[in-house]
Design a protein around this motif. Structure first.
Motif, mmCIF file in Angstrom:
data_model
loop_
_atom_site.group_PDB
_atom_site.id
_atom_site.type_symbol
_atom_site.label_atom_id
_atom_site.label_comp_id
_atom_site.label_asym_id
_atom_site.label_seq_id
_atom_site.Cartn_x
_atom_site.Cartn_y
_atom_site.Cartn_z
ATOM 1 N N GLY A 187 36.863 62.237 -11.755
ATOM 2 C CA GLY A 187 37.176 62.049 -11.078
ATOM 3 C C GLY A 187 36.833 63.879 -10.516
ATOM 4 O O GLY A 187 37.376 64.090 -10.044
ATOM 5 N N ASP A 188 36.606 63.829 -11.524
ATOM 6 C CA ASP A 188 36.158 65.457 -11.372
ATOM 7 C C ASP A 188 34.203 65.499 -10.352
ATOM 8 O O ASP A 188 33.116 65.432 -11.208
ATOM 9 C CB ASP A 188 35.668 66.413 -12.422
ATOM 10 N N MET A 189 34.526 66.407 -9.366
ATOM 11 C CA MET A 189 33.296 66.297 -8.594
ATOM 12 C C MET A 189 32.096 67.496 -9.381
ATOM 13 O O MET A 189 30.838 66.837 -8.723
ATOM 14 C CB MET A 189 33.333 66.820 -7.097
ATOM 15 N N ASN A 190 32.778 68.391 -10.439
ATOM 16 C CA ASN A 190 31.666 68.779 -10.900
ATOM 17 C C ASN A 190 30.712 68.496 -11.368
ATOM 18 O O ASN A 190 30.096 68.489 -12.590
ATOM 19 C CB ASN A 190 32.500 69.957 -10.945
ATOM 20 N N LEU A 191 31.517 67.135 -12.255
ATOM 21 C CA LEU A 191 30.696 66.766 -13.151
ATOM 22 C C LEU A 191 29.617 65.071 -12.825
ATOM 23 O O LEU A 191 28.990 64.392 -14.328
ATOM 24 C CB LEU A 191 31.768 65.438 -14.439
ATOM 25 N N VAL A 192 29.416 64.553 -11.767
ATOM 26 C CA VAL A 192 29.402 63.672 -11.242
ATOM 27 C C VAL A 192 27.150 64.868 -11.144
ATOM 28 O O VAL A 192 26.626 65.553 -10.722
ATOM 29 C CB VAL A 192 28.951 63.269 -9.692
ATOM 30 N N THR A 193 26.150 63.436 -11.666
ATOM 31 C CA THR A 193 24.974 64.088 -11.870
ATOM 32 C C THR A 193 24.331 62.781 -11.612
ATOM 33 O O THR A 193 24.710 62.285 -10.907
ATOM 34 C CB THR A 193 24.718 63.866 -13.894
ATOM 35 N N ALA A 194 23.221 63.185 -11.126
ATOM 36 C CA ALA A 194 21.993 61.910 -10.238
ATOM 37 C C ALA A 194 22.548 60.720 -11.618
ATOM 38 O O ALA A 194 22.219 60.085 -11.356
ATOM 39 C CB ALA A 194 20.810 62.917 -10.744
ATOM 40 N N LYS A 195 22.658 60.525 -12.954
ATOM 41 C CA LYS A 195 22.410 60.069 -14.440
ATOM 42 C C LYS A 195 23.555 59.386 -14.036
ATOM 43 O O LYS A 195 23.941 57.688 -13.887
ATOM 44 C CB LYS A 195 22.484 60.227 -15.312
ATOM 45 N N THR A 196 24.967 60.404 -13.298
ATOM 46 C CA THR A 196 26.210 59.269 -13.484
ATOM 47 C C THR A 196 25.345 57.704 -12.248
ATOM 48 O O THR A 196 27.077 56.994 -12.005
ATOM 49 C CB THR A 196 27.332 60.435 -12.922
ATOM 50 N N VAL A 197 25.385 58.513 -11.051
ATOM 51 C CA VAL A 197 25.886 57.470 -9.789
ATOM 52 C C VAL A 197 24.325 55.988 -10.402
ATOM 53 O O VAL A 197 24.321 55.378 -10.214
ATOM 54 C CB VAL A 197 24.296 58.239 -8.529
ATOM 55 N N ILE A 198 22.926 57.029 -11.206
ATOM 56 C CA ILE A 198 21.775 55.923 -11.476
ATOM 57 C C ILE A 198 22.962 54.981 -12.575
ATOM 58 O O ILE A 198 22.472 53.694 -12.477
ATOM 59 C CB ILE A 198 20.636 56.789 -11.597
ATOM 60 N N ASP A 199 23.256 55.155 -12.885
ATOM 61 C CA ASP A 199 23.880 54.524 -14.407
ATOM 62 C C ASP A 199 24.910 53.365 -13.416
ATOM 63 O O ASP A 199 25.204 52.225 -13.785
ATOM 64 C CB ASP A 199 24.166 55.271 -15.929
ATOM 65 N N SER A 200 25.629 53.727 -13.055
ATOM 66 C CA SER A 200 26.370 53.284 -12.383
ATOM 67 C C SER A 200 26.222 51.933 -11.246
ATOM 68 O O SER A 200 26.583 50.938 -11.306
ATOM 69 C CB SER A 200 27.360 53.770 -11.702
ATOM 70 N N ALA A 201 24.833 52.632 -10.824
ATOM 71 C CA ALA A 201 24.319 51.372 -10.351
ATOM 72 C C ALA A 201 23.409 49.826 -11.356
ATOM 73 O O ALA A 201 23.795 49.618 -10.943
ATOM 74 C CB ALA A 201 23.006 51.945 -9.018
#
Lengths: 316, 316
Positions: free
Chosen positions: A213-227
């Motif tokens: 839930g922390d915006m500052n912890l979002v990386t490109a990898k977070t998004v790609i892994d979630s996908a």
């Protein structure tokens, strides 16, 4: 025989001695002394060359060449760093400076993205190719081009800025002031921004969970892994990203007609999940029926050093 | 010494003898015999060469070279017309065919847009330049590229299709099936479509008046002239058009770093009204501070003949 390659970035000043097999046989890495005069910085660079010579039990004047790959823009003669804002370099006569220390060694200078493409040509994804395009997908989008088996330096010697080609008129504002440039749509930064938007708007997504839930912890990898794990919202973002990137690749391909396009930088580490999807979309958008390859760059963090060391060969 | 240049289009088969000063000293123009076999068409072409020889009082074998510029795609060896749909040509061995008639004369083949750029290099807007880009703005958008003082044939020998670079993802559907290509946004066709829309939607515009309310009478010139005369709706369309075209030019400029960009084709006849507005918008969007020129192409309808005649020199 060894060739020296420097990779000068805002964080690290890396240097290696590269042998005839294009392998880095000795290397050094020091923090880039930001804020120092360029004379002090080049003195530090000369020190590294001497240290490498000592390590290899040779004299520094026996190095076959010294190449410097740097962020920023280079003059058409390939001698002066015109502007490299994150290095604090403005009109730095890099070739002359290196010659002051090593008058008998040929010195070469290039933009780091161009050098990375040259490294792939000699030792990576572009081996045995004549025409190729490298995208580096990170905070920004850089790129290097191989034409006719040589590093393309730009028609007027200013290199290329492929990240600033427009693929979406009226799109998001780019760092350069235009709208809808490749750099505004195909970076890790874009993925992070989208991921942060999700944190705000959709508290039940996998992106939210992974980033606690922390915006500052979002990386490109977070998004790609979630996908990759099937999260619907993340897949949406990922597909849009692949749409942008495939447009960029297909656009450059109709202009240059390359044999291969390689992707480097953080985003490219997403692997097959990215490349399989991307190849399919590029194919849909390809004008030419014979279809160029889309592959990962191979040299990673060593691309700058190897490319810089190969600059002498590019002039042969 | 004379060099023969053919400009083979769907309507006209044009040919000229070009002297060492790059001037067309004799020319012929016959209707393209659509539907004939390629053998009959090349026989007709050979006839024209003999006729030009006779007119110049020389033997056809004394021509220094024969060049053929054609619509469509060429094989990488520059010998075969792979596909030229509006000529009905598929896998036509043009170079071999010409050699059958003139075995002692070197024969060359190129795409007509590439040849037009070569013509500008030798005798027009690109004289004394090393790097340049030509856009031809007509029903479609073609383009030719000069790199290192030579006609760029594409990395893999398939030329370029700069009209199919994407500048507006999700934009209008293009003839190639993609969306938002340069060709879908920067053609005379686009201007005509917009003008027709005005006929339907705004019966009081100047476009309506000039076209006598008849959609079929709207040309690109109708729209541009109306804008020039101050019509608000026409100015809107024109500004949007210049927006698209400036994005296309600025995009290619960041990739190739050319000295000059020239525009040919019907739309380019709009003159200063177009070029002044365009230069301003390109400048706004330019990444490089040293700014390449944007100029009209100079050779008009002779570009194909002259470019084809210069193909031999491009190989020197």
């Amino acid at each position: 025989m060894y060739q020296i390659g420097f990779d000068v970035g805002g964080t690290n000043l890396k240097v290696g001695a590269v042998n005839d097999d294009k392998v880095i046989v000795a290397r050094r890495n020091v923090a880039f002394p930001k804020g120092e005069t360029y004379q002090n910085i080049t003195a530090l660079m000369a020190e590294q060359v001497r240290a490498l010579a000592q390590e290899l039990n040779i004299s520094a004047k026996d190095f076959k060449s010294i190449g410097v790959a740097t962020a920023g823009s280079i003059d058409a003669a390939g001698a002066v760093i015109l502007h490299a804002h994150n290095l604090g370099f403005h009109n730095v006569p890099m070739v002359d400076e290196m010659h002051r220390y090593f008058p008998d060694v040929p010195v070469f200078l290039a933009n780091d993205a161009d050098a990375a493409a040259l490294a792939e040509l000699h030792a990576g994804a572009f081996r045995d190719k004549k025409t190729a395009v490298l995208f580096t997908l990170g905070t920004g989008v850089g790129g290097g081009i191989i034409l006719g088996g040589k590093m393309f330096k730009g028609g007027m010697g200013r290199g290329n800025e492929l990240g600033h080609m427009v693929i979406q008129e009226g799109g998001p504002i780019c760092t350069c002031g235009n709208k809808g440039c490749i750099e505004s749509l195909c970076t890790a930064t874009w993925l992070i921004q989208q991921g942060r938007r999700v944190i705000v708007e959709y508290p039940i997504s996998l992106i939210h969970e992974k980033a606690e839930g922390d915006m500052n912890l979002v990386t490109a990898k977070t998004v790609i892994d979630s996908a990759k794990e099937g999260d619907t919202i993340a897949k949406d973002i990922f597909n849009t990203y692949v749409g942008h990137l495939s447009s960029a690749i297909a656009s450059i391909a109709v202009l240059l007609d390359p044999e291969v396009v390689a992707l480097g930088g953080g985003v490219s580490l997403a692997g097959d999940f990215l490349f399989e999807s991307l190849r399919e979309r590029v194919k849909e958008k390809s004008f030419f029926k014979v279809y160029h390859e889309v592959v990962p760059a191979q040299l990673g963090n060593d691309a700058g050093i190897i490319g810089a060391a190969m600059l002498a060969r590019n002039e042969e």
